[in-house]
Structure formats: C-alpha cells, structure tokens
Enzyme design. Structure first.
Site, PDB file in Angstrom:
ATOM      1  N   SER A  77      10.723 -21.813  35.152  1.00  0.00           N
ATOM      2  CA  SER A  77      10.459 -20.712  34.223  1.00  0.00           C
ATOM      3  C   SER A  77      10.600 -21.179  32.786  1.00  0.00           C
ATOM      4  O   SER A  77      11.393 -22.091  32.487  1.00  0.00           O
ATOM      5  CB  SER A  77      11.480 -19.601  34.496  1.00  0.00           C
ATOM      6  OG  SER A  77      11.486 -18.677  33.441  1.00  0.00           O
TER       7      SER A  77
ATOM      8  N   TYR B 106      20.810 -16.796  35.947  1.00  0.00           N
ATOM      9  CA  TYR B 106      19.457 -16.963  36.503  1.00  0.00           C
ATOM     10  C   TYR B 106      18.808 -18.230  35.938  1.00  0.00           C
ATOM     11  O   TYR B 106      18.297 -19.075  36.675  1.00  0.00           O
ATOM     12  CB  TYR B 106      18.593 -15.736  36.180  1.00  0.00           C
ATOM     13  CG  TYR B 106      17.118 -15.989  36.399  1.00  0.00           C
ATOM     14  CD1 TYR B 106      16.604 -16.138  37.677  1.00  0.00           C
ATOM     15  CD2 TYR B 106      16.234 -16.111  35.307  1.00  0.00           C
ATOM     16  CE1 TYR B 106      15.243 -16.394  37.882  1.00  0.00           C
ATOM     17  CE2 TYR B 106      14.889 -16.363  35.497  1.00  0.00           C
ATOM     18  CZ  TYR B 106      14.394 -16.509  36.782  1.00  0.00           C
ATOM     19  OH  TYR B 106      13.059 -16.775  36.981  1.00  0.00           O
TER      20      TYR B 106
ATOM     21  N   LYS C 259      17.498 -22.119  37.598  1.00  0.00           N
ATOM     22  CA  LYS C 259      16.230 -22.839  37.395  1.00  0.00           C
ATOM     23  C   LYS C 259      16.493 -24.251  36.877  1.00  0.00           C
ATOM     24  O   LYS C 259      15.910 -25.227  37.345  1.00  0.00           O
ATOM     25  CB  LYS C 259      15.323 -22.080  36.420  1.00  0.00           C
ATOM     26  CG  LYS C 259      14.833 -20.737  36.937  1.00  0.00           C
ATOM     27  CD  LYS C 259      13.968 -20.893  38.167  1.00  0.00           C
ATOM     28  CE  LYS C 259      13.513 -19.579  38.735  1.00  0.00           C
ATOM     29  NZ  LYS C 259      13.039 -19.677  40.127  1.00  0.00           N
TER      30      LYS C 259
HETATM   31  P1  NAD Z   1       9.506 -11.656  43.567  1.00  0.00           P
HETATM   32  O1  NAD Z   1      10.884 -11.130  43.638  1.00  0.00           O
HETATM   33  O2  NAD Z   1       8.373 -10.699  43.597  1.00  0.00           O
HETATM   34  O3  NAD Z   1       9.276 -12.749  44.707  1.00  0.00           O
HETATM   35  C1  NAD Z   1      10.314 -13.559  45.206  1.00  0.00           C
HETATM   36  C2  NAD Z   1      10.310 -13.415  46.718  1.00  0.00           C
HETATM   37  O4  NAD Z   1      11.330 -14.257  47.261  1.00  0.00           O
HETATM   38  C3  NAD Z   1      10.582 -11.992  47.188  1.00  0.00           C
HETATM   39  O5  NAD Z   1       9.543 -11.618  48.066  1.00  0.00           O
HETATM   40  C4  NAD Z   1      11.927 -12.079  47.886  1.00  0.00           C
HETATM   41  O6  NAD Z   1      12.015 -11.170  48.957  1.00  0.00           O
HETATM   42  C5  NAD Z   1      11.953 -13.530  48.327  1.00  0.00           C
HETATM   43  N1  NAD Z   1      13.292 -14.109  48.502  1.00  0.00           N
HETATM   44  C6  NAD Z   1      14.322 -14.097  47.618  1.00  0.00           C
HETATM   45  N2  NAD Z   1      15.374 -14.754  48.125  1.00  0.00           N
HETATM   46  C7  NAD Z   1      15.002 -15.220  49.350  1.00  0.00           C
HETATM   47  C8  NAD Z   1      15.649 -15.975  50.355  1.00  0.00           C
HETATM   48  N3  NAD Z   1      16.912 -16.380  50.227  1.00  0.00           N
HETATM   49  N4  NAD Z   1      14.965 -16.272  51.490  1.00  0.00           N
HETATM   50  C9  NAD Z   1      13.689 -15.856  51.656  1.00  0.00           C
HETATM   51  N5  NAD Z   1      13.031 -15.130  50.734  1.00  0.00           N
HETATM   52  C10 NAD Z   1      13.680 -14.815  49.594  1.00  0.00           C
HETATM   53  O7  NAD Z   1       9.411 -12.571  42.234  1.00  0.00           O
HETATM   54  P2  NAD Z   1       8.157 -13.238  41.537  1.00  0.00           P
HETATM   55  O8  NAD Z   1       7.965 -12.591  40.218  1.00  0.00           O
HETATM   56  O9  NAD Z   1       7.013 -13.338  42.464  1.00  0.00           O
HETATM   57  O10 NAD Z   1       8.764 -14.675  41.249  1.00  0.00           O
HETATM   58  C11 NAD Z   1       8.581 -15.774  42.119  1.00  0.00           C
HETATM   59  C12 NAD Z   1       9.329 -16.977  41.573  1.00  0.00           C
HETATM   60  O11 NAD Z   1       8.877 -17.253  40.249  1.00  0.00           O
HETATM   61  C13 NAD Z   1      10.838 -16.754  41.473  1.00  0.00           C
HETATM   62  O12 NAD Z   1      11.482 -17.965  41.806  1.00  0.00           O
HETATM   63  C14 NAD Z   1      11.042 -16.448  40.010  1.00  0.00           C
HETATM   64  O13 NAD Z   1      12.320 -16.818  39.562  1.00  0.00           O
HETATM   65  C15 NAD Z   1       9.970 -17.320  39.363  1.00  0.00           C
HETATM   66  N6  NAD Z   1       9.554 -16.829  38.042  1.00  0.00           N
HETATM   67  C16 NAD Z   1       9.132 -15.532  37.898  1.00  0.00           C
HETATM   68  C17 NAD Z   1       8.773 -15.056  36.648  1.00  0.00           C
HETATM   69  C18 NAD Z   1       8.358 -13.622  36.457  1.00  0.00           C
HETATM   70  O14 NAD Z   1       8.396 -13.137  35.317  1.00  0.00           O
HETATM   71  N7  NAD Z   1       7.916 -12.900  37.476  1.00  0.00           N
HETATM   72  C19 NAD Z   1       8.819 -15.912  35.539  1.00  0.00           C
HETATM   73  C20 NAD Z   1       9.222 -17.238  35.732  1.00  0.00           C
HETATM   74  C21 NAD Z   1       9.594 -17.682  36.991  1.00  0.00           C
END
Ligand code: NAD
Ligand code: UDP
Length: 348
Positions: free
Chosen positions: A129, A153, A157
């Site tokens: 991120s 958080y 990362k």
């Molecule tokens: P999201 O919460 O929609 O998706 C993450 C998924 O991981 C969820 O479906 C959740 O149920 C699953 N999950 C969490 N812990 C788990 C575990 N221990 N075992 C199995 N499944 C698990 O989030 P997103 O926005 O799609 O983000 C995806 C990734 O991208 C994350 O790692 C997040 O940190 C990273 N990210 C997101 C953003 C943002 O703004 N959305 C920005 C930068 C990075």
C-alpha cells in the site's frame, strides 16, 4: 493448459475485480477467503460476469492461518502463482486492536509463504500500500522514496514487504512482486460487483456512496487547512478495474527471468482533493453530498500521489480511467446495490 492462480482474499473488493480480469484473461483462479470482510455472493457474481470462463473459478472458505487446510489445498492442486490480498485493512481498528492485525496479516502471510515454499510454488504478487510512504516529504512517491509506517496496519504492510525481501535474499528462486496501491475506488462497469465494507466506512468514497443512497446524512471532511489547492487532503485515486489489470501485468511479469523481488506503484500519477472528488461524484450521481467540516484525521498525510514510471516501463501497464469514470462506476454499483451484496433486490 491455462495457468492456475491462487487468489487469497479473492472475495474482497480488489480481489473480486482481479479474479474477474484473470478469468477473462484465460487464467484459472482458485479463491481462498475466510469471508471475514466479504460475501460469497461476490464470487458467484464474478463467475456470472466471466461467462464461459466462469467455470475456471473455484472457491474455498479457508482462513490463511489454518495451515492444515492450506496444506491440503496445495497438496490437491498445483498453482503457478499466488496473488495475496487477504488481510485486515482498517487503519483505526488496527490502532485499537494491534494484535488482531499482527495475528491476521502477519501470521496469515507467514503460513501462506511456508506452505508455498513447501510445495515449490515460489511466485507471489503481494498487496502492499501507499501507506508505506507515510507522510511523503516529496511527491510523486517513487518506489525508492523512504518508507515508514504510521499505524499497526501500515506496519503489517512494511513488515510483510521486509519478510518478502528476506525470503528472496535467502532463496533467489523466489519471484515476488510487491504492489503498492494508491487509492482504489469505483466498481466494475456492470454495477454487479463493487466495494461493500462492513460497518462505518473508513475510506472516502465508500462513505460518499452511503451518503448518496441515504444511509448516512453527511460526509465529514477531515481537515480543510492543508497546504493544498482547496485545503483538503490530496490522494491518487485509481479505478479498481485498472488496479485489477495491474495484477494481470504483474502475474505476466513473474514469467520474466530477470524478476527477483520488485516493488511497483499502482496509481494514476494524479492528485485529487477531497472536494474535487466529491464534486465529481455529485456530477456523476446527480446527488448533493452534504458536508460537515472537521479537524484533520490523526495520522493522515497531506498529499500522496504516485510516480507511475516504473510500472509503465517494466509492467507495460498504465491506468486508463480518470475520476469521472471512477465516480460513474461507483454510482452505478451504489444505485443498483445500495446495501451492497445484502441489498434486497440483489440477493441471490
Ligand atoms: P477487502 O477487505 O475487501 O478484501 C480482503 C479479503 O481478505 C476479504 O475478503 C477478507 O474476508 C479476506 N481475509 C482477511 N483475512 C483473511 C484470512 N486470515 N484468511 C482468509 N481470508 C482473509 O479489502 P480490499 O480493499 O480488497 O484489499 C485487499 C488488499 O489490498 C488488502 O491486503 C489491503 O490491505 C490491500 N490494500 C487495500 C487498499 C484499499 O484502499 N482498499 C489500499 C492499499 C492496499
Ligand atoms: N476523508 C474525509 N472523510 C472521510 C474519509 C476520508 O475527508 O470520511 C479524507 C481523508 O482525510 C483523506 C482522503 O479523504 O484526505 C482519503 O482518505 P481515505 O481514508 O479514503 O484514504 P487514505 O487516507 O488511506 O489515503
């Protein structure tokens, strides 16, 4: 035979859009998700949107920390690469519950990496991120900019990036791509899949969307005294479909023999303020978004946007969409699914 990609967190917001692009690109996708922050309906809808490719998608409800379950999956199927999205992502919650974040994000990743290594699957794309740039002294952020973390958080990362670099140092047969996302927004243009956060949204656009559909009275603007064009925070918003395509480019790049452990920014290179984003959403939706102003949100940076040169050059990838398309598609999703996947008219 088509390549098989394991997608952890593939039922989530970015994961579901990426799985769709994988399927449309001719890949097989195996989704592992504990559904902690997502719905299985998203997986079903991806399957439908993928049409004839839908049969190349399988889903397993597994928590990544459940090593025996993951072992069993890897024993039953060979994966060409893993895209690792699974993790918790709410900054405020991570401050309140740091151990929960370290347990879920770090232990989940370590278990995954151990099982991958044990089964000789050493190709990984990881969701990092722009949060690792902290409060950048210089923008645009390049992949060489200093990195730091402002909350637990962000630290997960940062730690996972370091773990990946250490693994590669210890065994150069790994190929790892760390993608630093800027601010993903919008939804698939069909309006059939999109972001559906549980509880009160932390991020700007999911909140704006809930105001637009009447679920919340007003948007609170955090900080109007930044040194920016209109005093509000500036970010690099990227259409989630562009972001998903960036993952396909990264998976393709893993086939390049020169890849070791590499970092790429996925952003548009353009900075947009909170008020500009609200104006674009109002235009796209025809809805007025009432605003309440408040002080700065602790830990928020002033201006963050990406240098996109490295991804353009080495991944041959560039974002196609601007904020008008992001807002158009976000509104299309929101108006069709005002309560996300649980909307009465959308449940199937
Ligand atoms: P999201 O919460 O929609 O998706 C993450 C998924 O991981 C969820 O479906 C959740 O149920 C699953 N999950 C969490 N812990 C788990 C575990 N221990 N075992 C199995 N499944 C698990 O989030 P997103 O926005 O799609 O983000 C995806 C990734 O991208 C994350 O790692 C997040 O940190 C990273 N990210 C997101 C953003 C943002 O703004 N959305 C920005 C930068 C990075
Ligand atoms: N923001 C806001 N009100 C909200 C949520 C966010 O004013 O309810 C602002 C926030 O201060 C930042 C921008 O919108 O300037 C983007 O915030 P978000 O949480 O979406 O992304 P991040 O800060 O993690 O980049």
């Amino acid at each position: 035979m088509s390549s098989s990609i394991l997608v952890t967190g593939g039922a989530g917001y970015i994961g579901s859009h990426t799985v769709l692009q994988l399927l449309l690109g001719g890949y097989k996708a195996v989704v592992v998700d504990n559904l902690d922050n997502s719905s299985e309906i998203a997986v079903k809808r991806v399957q439908e949107l993928a049409g004839e490719h839908g049969s190349n998608l399988t889903f397993h409800k597994i928590d990544l920390r459940d090593k025996p379950a993951l072992e069993q999956l890897f024993a039953s199927e060979k994966f060409d690469a893993v895209i690792h999205f699974a993790g918790l992502k709410a900054v405020g919650e991570s401050v309140q519950k740091p151990l929960m974040y370290y347990d879920n994000n770090l232990i989940g990743t370590i278990v995954l990496l151990e099982v991958m290594a044990a089964h000789g699957c050493k190709k990984l794309v990881f969701s990092s991120s722009a949060t690792v740039y902290g409060w950048p002294k210089v923008v645009p952020c390049t992949e060489e900019s200093p990195i730091s973390a402002m909350n637990p958080y962000g630290r997960t990362k940062l730690f996972i990036e370091e773990i990946c670099r250490d693994i590669y140092q210890s065994d150069s047969t790994w190929k790892i791509i760390l993608l630093r996302y800027f601010n993903p927004v919008g939804a698939h243009p069909s309006g059939y899949i999109g972001e559906d956060p549980r509880g009160i949204p932390n991020n700007l656009m999911p909140f704006v969307q809930q105001v637009a559909v009447g679920r919340r009275p007003a948007l609170t603007v955090f900080g109007t005294d930044y040194g920016t064009k209109d005093g509000t925070g500036v970010r690099d918003y990227i259409h989630v479909v562009d972001l998903a395509d960036g993952h396909i480019a990264a998976v393709n790049k893993l086939a390049d023999p020169s890849v070791g452990c590499e970092v790429y920014n996925l952003g548009t290179g353009k900075g947009t303020s909170v008020l500009e984003m609200v104006a674009a959403f109002e235009k796209a939706s025809g809805k007025k978004i009432p605003l309440v102003t408040a002080g700065r949100r602790p830990g928020d940076a002033e201006i963050v946007y990406a240098s996109t040169d490295k991804a353009e050059r080495e991944l041959n990838w560039k974002a196609k969409y601007g904020i008008d398309e992001m807002c158009r598609d976000q509104w299309n999703w929101a108006s069709k699914n005002p309560y996300g996947y649980e909307s009465p008219e959308s449940t199937n």
